[in-house]
Design an enzyme around this catalytic site. Structure first.
Site, mmCIF file in Angstrom:
data_model
loop_
_atom_site.group_PDB
_atom_site.id
_atom_site.type_symbol
_atom_site.label_atom_id
_atom_site.label_comp_id
_atom_site.label_asym_id
_atom_site.label_seq_id
_atom_site.Cartn_x
_atom_site.Cartn_y
_atom_site.Cartn_z
ATOM 1 N N GLY A 10 0.818 -1.214 0.000
ATOM 2 C CA GLY A 10 0.000 0.000 0.000
ATOM 3 C C GLY A 10 0.853 1.266 0.000
ATOM 4 N N GLN A 11 0.193 2.405 -0.074
ATOM 5 C CA GLN A 11 0.911 3.688 -0.130
ATOM 6 C C GLN A 11 1.773 3.903 1.106
ATOM 7 O OE1 GLN A 11 -0.934 7.200 -1.959
ATOM 8 N NE2 GLN A 11 -2.810 6.424 -1.031
ATOM 9 N N ALA A 69 -5.422 -1.945 5.233
ATOM 10 C CA ALA A 69 -6.824 -1.564 5.459
ATOM 11 C C ALA A 69 -7.617 -1.830 4.191
ATOM 12 C CB ALA A 69 -6.916 -0.071 5.812
ATOM 13 N N TYR A 70 -8.915 -1.920 4.362
ATOM 14 C CA TYR A 70 -9.825 -1.935 3.210
ATOM 15 C C TYR A 70 -10.111 -0.464 2.928
ATOM 16 C CZ TYR A 70 -13.812 -3.151 0.259
ATOM 17 O OH TYR A 70 -14.687 -3.294 -0.802
ATOM 18 N N ASP A 111 -9.845 10.368 8.746
ATOM 19 C CA ASP A 111 -10.717 11.532 8.965
ATOM 20 C C ASP A 111 -12.187 11.182 8.713
ATOM 21 O OD1 ASP A 111 -10.037 11.098 6.278
ATOM 22 O OD2 ASP A 111 -10.379 13.185 5.708
ATOM 23 N N TYR A 134 -17.084 2.575 5.055
ATOM 24 C CA TYR A 134 -15.641 2.635 5.317
ATOM 25 C C TYR A 134 -15.374 3.319 6.663
ATOM 26 C CZ TYR A 134 -10.853 4.503 4.945
ATOM 27 O OH TYR A 134 -9.548 4.853 5.200
#
Ligand SMILES: NC(=O)c1ccc[n+]([C@@H]2O[C@H](COP(=O)([O-])OP(=O)(O)OC[C@H]3O[C@@H](n4cnc5c(N)ncnc54)[C@H](OP(=O)(O)O)[C@@H]3O)[C@@H](O)[C@H]2O)c1
Length: 293
Positions: A10-11, A69-70, A111, A134
């Protein structure tokens, strides 16, 4: 110290890998920290028995950093159970494993736990009220973590993450700007972009702090984004300006851009100073990524 990082593809996972490799070279790291990066292949969080099996068949870790994470916000509306498994139930299991191993856990949240109705930056103690699947699953993850680990965990809420890696708004806008003469971008959602490398550096600062390693502290939530606030529309304009892309951008409202998941309108967070380090302004970080722009 043995440190496990989930979500290696992931990022944030890739950004952490980058800053850890760079700091090892710069600081002449003696290798006292041993990092294990795992992705879906090594540790699939969609399956409870996989998680147990992973921790039962590996040596103990001193710190677990959960970057997995999803994150598909719209798709989560169609796959609420899978999103809940990864963002909530897997976090519960990671917390239980951390307790068993007496390790510390750093978990990343969002957030989108807020409803966006505020007109002032959200603080860590402000009321949460997620408006999409989410956000609800991420909040459930935060809550279960706090319950299972009243000490030894850190939850970092971040926002609008972009990086050189994977898919993100900056990369999509750059691609569209090169392909099209004109694009529409939502102008009534306001937030704070976050360069994943800055967040990765903040995490590295936390784990390198001697007090963090040695002391048991109550579990705490931090807000970490780049400083400043902007709409997606103005952010897109700035990206084109920096990349010198000639493409017309039209501001549109959220009601003109229908998505499966509702998005909170205003999710700026008051940024916590982690170990007294000031976060970069979003523009400074964006300008800094020559490889992207
Ligand atoms: N991106 C944002 O704008 C944003 C905003 C606020 C908060 N956050 C939070 O920041 C954290 C890092 O986000 P990011 O942008 O780095 O997300 P990302 O690029 O989507 O990476 C998430 C990683 O989780 C992995 N993952 C998903 N399902 C998995 C499973 N079943 N088992 C194991 N790994 C799985 C993915 O693996 P694959 O690569 O195999 O799919 C992916 O590598 C997350 O907690 C996210 O909720 C992100």
């Amino acid at each position: 110290m043995k440190i496990l990082v989930t979500g290696k593809e992931g990022q944030l996972g890739q950004s952490l890998h980058k800053v850890i490799s760079a700091s090892a070279k710069i600081d002449n790291d003696d290798g006292s920290n041993e990092f294990t990066f795992v992705g879906r292949k090594e540790l699939d969080l969609s399956n409870d028995s996989n998680i147990n099996h992973y921790f039962n068949s590996n040596n103990k870790f001193d710190i677990i950093i959960n970057c997995a994470a999803y994150t598909a916000v719209d798709k989560a509306e169609e796959e609420p159970e899978l999103a809940n498994q990864i963002n909530h139930l897997a976090v519960k299991q990671l917390a239980e494993a951390a307790n068993r191993q007496k390790s510390k856990l750093i978990h990343i949240s969002t957030d989108y736990v807020f409803d966006g109705e505020s007109s002032n930056p959200y603080t860590e103690v402000d009321e949460t009220n997620p408006i999409n699947v989410y956000g609800k699953t991420k909040l459930a993850g935060e809550e279960t973590l706090q319950e299972i680990m009243p000490t030894n965990a850190i939850i970092i809420r971040t926002s609008w993450v972009y990086s050189e890696y994977s898919n993100n708004f900056v990369k999509t806008i750059l691609r569209l700007g090169k392909e099209k003469d004109e694009i529409n971008v939502v102008s009534d959602q306001i937030g704070s972009p976050t360069y994943a490398t800055d967040l990765a550096e903040a995490i590295l600062t936390i784990i390198n702090n001697k007090d963090y390693k040695n002391k048991e502290r109550p579990t705490k939530i931090y807000h970490y984004s780049n400083e400043g606030e902007i709409s997606w529309y103005d952010f897109a304009k700035e990206i084109f300006k920096l990349a010198r892309i000639e493409c017309q951008i039209n501001p549109i409202s959220s009601s003109e851009y229908i998505t499966k998941a509702k998005r909170p309108v205003y999710t700026v967070m008051r940024v916590s100073k982690i170990n007294n380090i000031q976060s970069n302004n979003w523009k400074k970080s964006l300008i800094g990524i020559q490889s992207l722009i």
